[in-house]
Structures are given as C-alpha cells and as structure tokens.
Write a protein that holds these residues in place. Structure first.
Motif, mmCIF file in Angstrom:
data_model
loop_
_atom_site.group_PDB
_atom_site.id
_atom_site.type_symbol
_atom_site.label_atom_id
_atom_site.label_comp_id
_atom_site.label_asym_id
_atom_site.label_seq_id
_atom_site.Cartn_x
_atom_site.Cartn_y
_atom_site.Cartn_z
ATOM 1 N N SER A 105 3.243 -2.689 -4.483
ATOM 2 C CA SER A 105 4.322 -1.944 -3.985
ATOM 3 C C SER A 105 4.112 -0.288 -4.561
ATOM 4 O O SER A 105 3.963 -0.047 -5.653
ATOM 5 C CB SER A 105 5.686 -2.278 -4.285
ATOM 6 N N LYS B 169 -0.005 2.476 0.302
ATOM 7 C CA LYS B 169 -0.854 1.975 1.649
ATOM 8 C C LYS B 169 0.078 2.051 3.063
ATOM 9 O O LYS B 169 -0.596 2.261 4.032
ATOM 10 C CB LYS B 169 -1.160 0.372 1.372
ATOM 11 N N SER B 170 1.304 2.065 2.848
ATOM 12 C CA SER B 170 2.152 2.055 4.179
ATOM 13 C C SER B 170 2.152 3.623 4.553
ATOM 14 O O SER B 170 2.221 3.799 5.839
ATOM 15 C CB SER B 170 3.284 1.600 4.079
ATOM 16 N N THR B 171 2.101 4.463 3.642
ATOM 17 C CA THR B 171 2.279 5.977 3.825
ATOM 18 C C THR B 171 0.836 6.189 4.644
ATOM 19 O O THR B 171 1.126 7.039 5.418
ATOM 20 C CB THR B 171 2.341 6.872 2.726
ATOM 21 N N LEU C 115 -0.804 4.354 6.633
ATOM 22 C CA LEU C 115 -0.755 3.793 7.744
ATOM 23 C C LEU C 115 0.030 4.701 8.666
ATOM 24 O O LEU C 115 -0.275 5.173 10.048
ATOM 25 C CB LEU C 115 -0.040 2.447 7.867
ATOM 26 N N ARG C 116 1.198 5.284 8.270
ATOM 27 C CA ARG C 116 1.914 6.014 8.955
ATOM 28 C C ARG C 116 1.531 7.659 9.079
ATOM 29 O O ARG C 116 1.968 8.349 9.918
ATOM 30 C CB ARG C 116 3.255 6.078 8.146
ATOM 31 N N PHE D 252 5.769 -2.974 12.994
ATOM 32 C CA PHE D 252 6.307 -2.591 11.796
ATOM 33 C C PHE D 252 6.792 -4.144 11.108
ATOM 34 O O PHE D 252 6.484 -5.022 11.308
ATOM 35 C CB PHE D 252 7.810 -2.102 12.116
ATOM 36 N N GLN D 253 7.156 -3.747 9.821
ATOM 37 C CA GLN D 253 7.162 -4.816 8.894
ATOM 38 C C GLN D 253 8.214 -5.844 9.190
ATOM 39 O O GLN D 253 7.677 -7.159 9.181
ATOM 40 C CB GLN D 253 7.649 -4.069 7.488
ATOM 41 N N ASP E 84 2.119 -2.847 10.008
ATOM 42 C CA ASP E 84 2.526 -2.721 8.466
ATOM 43 C C ASP E 84 3.238 -3.801 8.159
ATOM 44 O O ASP E 84 4.502 -4.101 8.452
ATOM 45 C CB ASP E 84 3.521 -1.461 8.533
ATOM 46 N N GLU E 85 2.460 -4.710 7.188
ATOM 47 C CA GLU E 85 2.980 -5.655 6.841
ATOM 48 C C GLU E 85 3.391 -6.672 7.914
ATOM 49 O O GLU E 85 4.844 -6.979 7.890
ATOM 50 C CB GLU E 85 3.787 -5.676 5.705
ATOM 51 N N VAL F 204 -1.590 -3.165 6.922
ATOM 52 C CA VAL F 204 -1.180 -3.288 5.610
ATOM 53 C C VAL F 204 -0.564 -4.406 5.204
ATOM 54 O O VAL F 204 -0.115 -5.249 6.161
ATOM 55 C CB VAL F 204 -0.307 -2.226 5.596
ATOM 56 N N THR F 205 -0.937 -4.974 4.078
ATOM 57 C CA THR F 205 -0.365 -6.285 3.837
ATOM 58 C C THR F 205 -0.417 -6.518 2.132
ATOM 59 O O THR F 205 -1.047 -5.542 1.382
ATOM 60 C CB THR F 205 -1.316 -7.491 4.127
#
Lengths: 315, 295
Positions: free
Chosen positions: B84, B88-90, B92-93, B136-137, B215-216, B245-246
């Motif tokens: 966390s 990684k999500s950043t 992706l975005r 999205f997540q 994203d997850e 992302v996972t």
C-alpha cells in the motif's frame, strides 16, 4: 445450568442498578420528546385555529362560491378566491422560470467547475442574497426593476406582476442553488471518475452523470423554493399592487404587465384594513390561510414522494 | 477532488484530432481504433505501446513516484504489484491523466503512448481517455439502466451507429450477457458486486479502447466473482493491452505476462517477465516482498 452450580452469593449482580441513573434517563427522554413534539403541536394548533375561523367564514360565505368564484371584491362581499389563486400561481410560475435555470446552473458551476477561489467568493455571495430582507426586494422591484424592464421596451404598470415575480424568483435562487449543490456534491467522485475514464468532457459528466444522480435532491430544492414563492408576501404586497385579477389566458402578456394580487397579499389587506373582526372580510383571511396551507402541504407531500422515488440511487 | 478538474472544454471532433496530430504521431492511431477488426490488423502483440521515461509524480511536496522507467507491451497483461502507498495506482492514473483531476498532482518526465508524450502541451486528456479505458477498484456503475451503463461511453464518443450490437458485444465480451440479457432496463445497481464490476468492464470495452487500465478490479469481490473477473482479463488480453494494479501477488502471477514491482517510496524496483520476477527476482527486497516477508 449455571443456576444450579452457582450459589446465591457468588452470582453476578447485574440488576437493581442505580435508581437515580434510571430516573435521569427518563427525564432526558421526556425533555427531548417534548422538543420534538413541539413542532407537531404548533402545526396542529395553527390548523385548528385557522379551521375554526374559516368555518365561521364559510357560515357567512358559501364555500362553493369561495372556491369557484372569479371575483374578489371584499367591499361588495364578493369572495371568489380564484383570482387570488391564479395570481399566486402566476407569481410562482414566473419565479420558477427565473430561479430554476439560474439556480441549477449556479449549482453545477459551484459543485463541478468552480475553483476553490471562485467558490470562496460566490458561495458567501449567494448566502447574502438569501439573507436580504424581503422588504428590500420589494422596494427594488417597485423602484428599479420595473423601470429597468420598461427601459427594455415593456409596457408595464407602476404595480405589475412581472417585476414582482422576477424579484421573487431572484429571492429563491439561493434556495435552489444551495440545496442542489449539496445534492450534487454528495454524488460520489467514483461516478465522475467513471465518466472521465470513458472520455467524457466535464460538461458531459456534470449534466449526464452528476445531475441525474442528484435529481431527487434537485427536485426537492425546486419544491422547497416554490413553496417559499407561494408563501412570499412582502414583495408582492409592495410591487404587484392590490387588484385581484383572473389570469387571462387570451392575454398572458397583459396579465403580467398589469397589477394583480396573491392570496398572501389579500390576507395582509384583510388584517390591515379597518373592518371589524367579525366581518367576512376579516374572516376571509383564515379561509385564505387554510387554502394556502393546503397548497404548500400538498407541495411538501409531492416533494417527499419525488425524493422517495429517486432516493439515493447511487450507493 | 473532482470538484476542481481542469477545464476540459468539449472539443469538436476536428479539434481533437488536430490536438493529437499537433502533438505527434497519434493521427494514425485514431483511425485504427474505429473497429475491433481494424485495431487487430494494426496491433503488434508484444510491441511497446506505453513507454514511461523518468516519470516523477508529486502531490504537493510529497513525491509519490520516483523516476519510473517502464515499457508496457501491446496486447499483453502487465501487472503492477507492491505494498500500500507504493505508487502503483498513481502510476496507473498517470497513464490516462486521471491525476489531472487532482489539483495537487504534478507529473514530470515523459509518458509516451503510441509514441506521443501524453503530457505534451496540446494533448487533450479527453481524447487520450477515449483510447485508454479504465476499470476502478470498487464497482462504480452509473445509477442508470444496465443498457445505459454499457452504452454511456458510446454515446459520449458519438459511436452510436449499431449501438445495440456494440452494447451486446461488450456485455458478451465481459461475460455478462447471459445474466443480464432479459433485464437490460434494470438499474445497474441491482446487480451483484461481481456483476457490477463486469458491467464496468463492459462499459470500458464497449468503446473499443486500445488499452484497459484496471485498478485492483477484484479487490472488492468475493473469490468466485474474482476468478470470473480473472478469467475475463485473460480473454481481454487477446484484444486489448491490459495494465492491472493488484495487491494480490498470486493474481499477478496467474494472469500477467509482465510484472512491475513498486516498493515503498514510489520506486519501480523491478520490471520484467512475470515468471522471472516470481521465480528469480534480481533484488532481495523484491524477493522478500513476494515471498511475504514484508508488505
């Protein structure tokens, strides 16, 4: 089982706590209940008070004549309420035409477009608009707005429906915009992101996703603002004149350009005129009040029904 | 946050193409995405479609990504894993400029998509996002009917010819058609969580993007729904470039061709073939992470 194993003296004492604590809880509960009940009591009292006098009025004036009559001239004992009802509805309709588009557009701007800087200027501005006494709006309508509209080439009387209605509309813009903005701000950002992720523009996200998702709150704001417009008194007393006039479907422009009267304004006239408290003119105030109450009550029911239908469709 | 999105005035179709052409070689790409068949002809599996060069991302003064270099291959599944807050999500975005929606975000470095730096002046984020779909997540269907959910992107992108066919194909490709074909008028929110997520996938692929960012996508789903979505991702990779992302390393190992491991501090520590990463990581920190010693 435990009962048989444990003796009386070893059993855990959980009952018979402090009597004072229980008593205090009861007092809290009672005080809170009384506060909550107060509004209901007041509402019921108002309705009963209105109804008692209205019944007396309907002893003097036939209810059928009251609800179907098209002439309201108290001096000649003509109590037909329809000119006042159409006057009220006309004001409400025109003010809605002003307030709904402008209010929703400002709500969209504030919720979706405005920078924090722009918001910090605009939001207090709208709140100030909401705080201006209606007597000031009435004065502005009478002195400035009518002159301004005449400058645009409209042939308006000194007292006229149009200027009063537009001013009522301006007065209720903050109600529409602020409640609609709350509803739009409550739409989760995940829905906006979904829209942007699909290549939607800001305008498409605002109007195609946020507004539909916030629709129940937006409708509620309309109904509340319109209830306010129906009940508005000072602006129409000052700027619309005191002449009850049936709305003329064949000449809507003429109806707007001339003076008129609403139910609220007729009530003010009844209470400020020097007729006796037992006269039908004076008593008519209560019949009008009851009618007005019925209309706004119906609007509130409608608002609740709409809100329930569209209730938070997003999660 | 979306409150303060920078101005995406709606450009006309021509302006959009102009903006893309002015910024580089995307003119050709725009034509290829008109139909699935076309993009299949033009796509070259394995060729680099997204290239990141020294990408730094800051939220105000906090650096969320540090000099990320990565090449994402076309029509493959690239997984991004890490603890966390690793960025990684950043990242992706950053690819579809969703970080534009966050006022405090600032991106430095180059992120090339089909050869064009998406942060070049003149690149329209709306045009970019029409080619790069996103899931999205947690499932976020619109409070609209199932049909309207799947059709939303098509309507926004003016791809309304054969819209019923496109909606059906998207729902079939998302393995949802059989479950919803009789209830397309019902609200998307009536569906279960797993169905909602597949609806969101259908919504994203209906417009036939080149790349699908996820994203997850399974993190809010139960194991059965998760495995359905995973199967789906494997199928999707035949047509789309998938970047996922996972936080689930088994998932990354199961479904991806390439894996990027981000570790705390916003650093891309290792990037390579998934088998290599999981069987023989170069860095001890990566090995510690994937064997569960931390994170």
């Amino acid at each position: 089982m435990d009962d048989q194993i444990r003796t009386e003296s070893t059993r855990l004492q959980l009952t018979g706590g402090e009597r004072s604590r229980v008593a205090r809880e009861r007092v809290y509960r009672l005080v809170l209940f009384l506060c909550a009940a107060l509004s209901v009591v007041v509402t019921v009292t108002i309705v009963v008070a209105l109804a008692v006098d209205a019944v007396e009025f309907f002893g003097m004036v036939d209810p059928v004549d009251f609800f179907t009559g098209t002439t309201w001239v108290t001096a000649r004992d003509q109590f037909g309420v329809l000119p006042l009802v159409t006057g009220t509805l006309l004001v409400t309709a025109v003010s809605a035409l002003v307030a709904i588009p402008i209010g929703v557009a400002s709500a969209i701007y504030l919720s979706e477009y405005a920078s924090p800087r722009a918001r910090s200027v605009l939001k207090p501005g709208l709140e100030i608009l909401a705080g201006i006494p209606t007597v000031v709006y009435g004065y502005l309508a009478l002195i400035y707005l009518t002159d301004f509209l005449r400058g645009l080439g409209l042939d308006l009387g000194t007292f006229n429906v149009l200027s009063a209605s537009i001013m009522v509309g301006i007065m209720i813009i903050p109600m529409v915009s602020s409640l609609s903005e709350d509803a739009m701000s409550a739409v989760p950002d995940s829905l906006r992101e979904a829209g942007y992720g699909l290549g939607a523009t800001k305008y498409e996200v605002s109007t195609g996703i946020v507004v539909p998702a916030a629709l129940s709150g937006i409708f509620s704001s309309f109904i509340l603002a319109l209830s306010r417009a129906i009940g508005e008194t000072m602006i129409v007393v000052m700027a619309m004149g005191l002449r009850p006039r049936m709305f003329d479907l064949t000449d809507p422009v003429g109806s707007l350009a001339e003076s008129g009267q609403t139910m609220t304004s007729a009530m003010v006239q009844a209470v400020t005129s020097d007729v006796g408290a037992a006269s039908p003119t004076y008593k008519s105030m209560f019949a009008l009040g009851l009618t007005l109450f019925a209309i706004t009550f119906a609007m509130n029911l409608l608002s609740n029904a709409i809100a329930a239908r569209h209730r938070e469709e997003y999660q | 946050m979306a409150r303060n999105v920078p101005d995406d005035g709606k450009p006309s179709r021509n302006e959009r193409i102009d903006a893309a052409e002015a910024s580089g070689e995307t003119g050709g790409l725009i034509e290829t995405s008109v139909t699935t068949e076309d993009s299949d002809e033009h796509s070259t599996p394995g060729r680099t479609i997204i290239e990141s060069r020294g990408v730094d991302v800051f939220y105000d003064d906090v650096q969320a990504l540090r000099g990320v270099d990565m090449e994402i291959p076309e029509n493959r599944v690239t997984a991004m894993i890490g603890p966390s807050g690793c960025g990684k999500s950043t990242f992706l975005r950053t690819i579809n400029r969703m970080n534009d929606l966050v006022d405090s975000a600032r991106v430095e470095g180059e992120l090339r998509f089909g050869g064009t730096n998406v942060y070049d002046e003149g690149v329209d984020p709306v045009a970019l996002r029409r080619r790069i779909g996103m899931v999205f997540q947690s499932p976020n269907p619109f409070p609209k009917s199932i049909y309207d959910n799947a059709a939303y992107g098509l309507k926004v992108q003016d791809k309304t010819d054969d819209i019923d066919d496109r909606v059906e194909r998207a729902l079939r490709d998302a393995a949802l058609w059989d479950e919803v074909q009789d209830r397309l008028d019902e609200s998307g929110l009536e569906l279960s969580g797993g169905q909602q997520q597949r609806l969101c996938i259908a919504r994203a692929i209906a417009v036939d993007p080149d790349v699908l960012l996820m994203d997850e996508p399974a993190s809010a789903l139960d194991p059965v729904a998760t495995s359905k979505v995973e199967d789906l991702i494997a199928d999707l990779a035949e047509e789309y470039t998938v970047v996922i992302v996972t936080h689930n390393m088994q998932q990354a190992a199961r479904i991806s061709d390439k894996t990027a491991v981000f570790l705390t501090g916003g650093e891309l520590v290792e990037f390579g073939d998934t088998n290599e990463i999981f069987e023989n990581p170069e860095h001890d920190r990566v090995e510690d992470y994937i064997t569960g010693k931390f994170g």
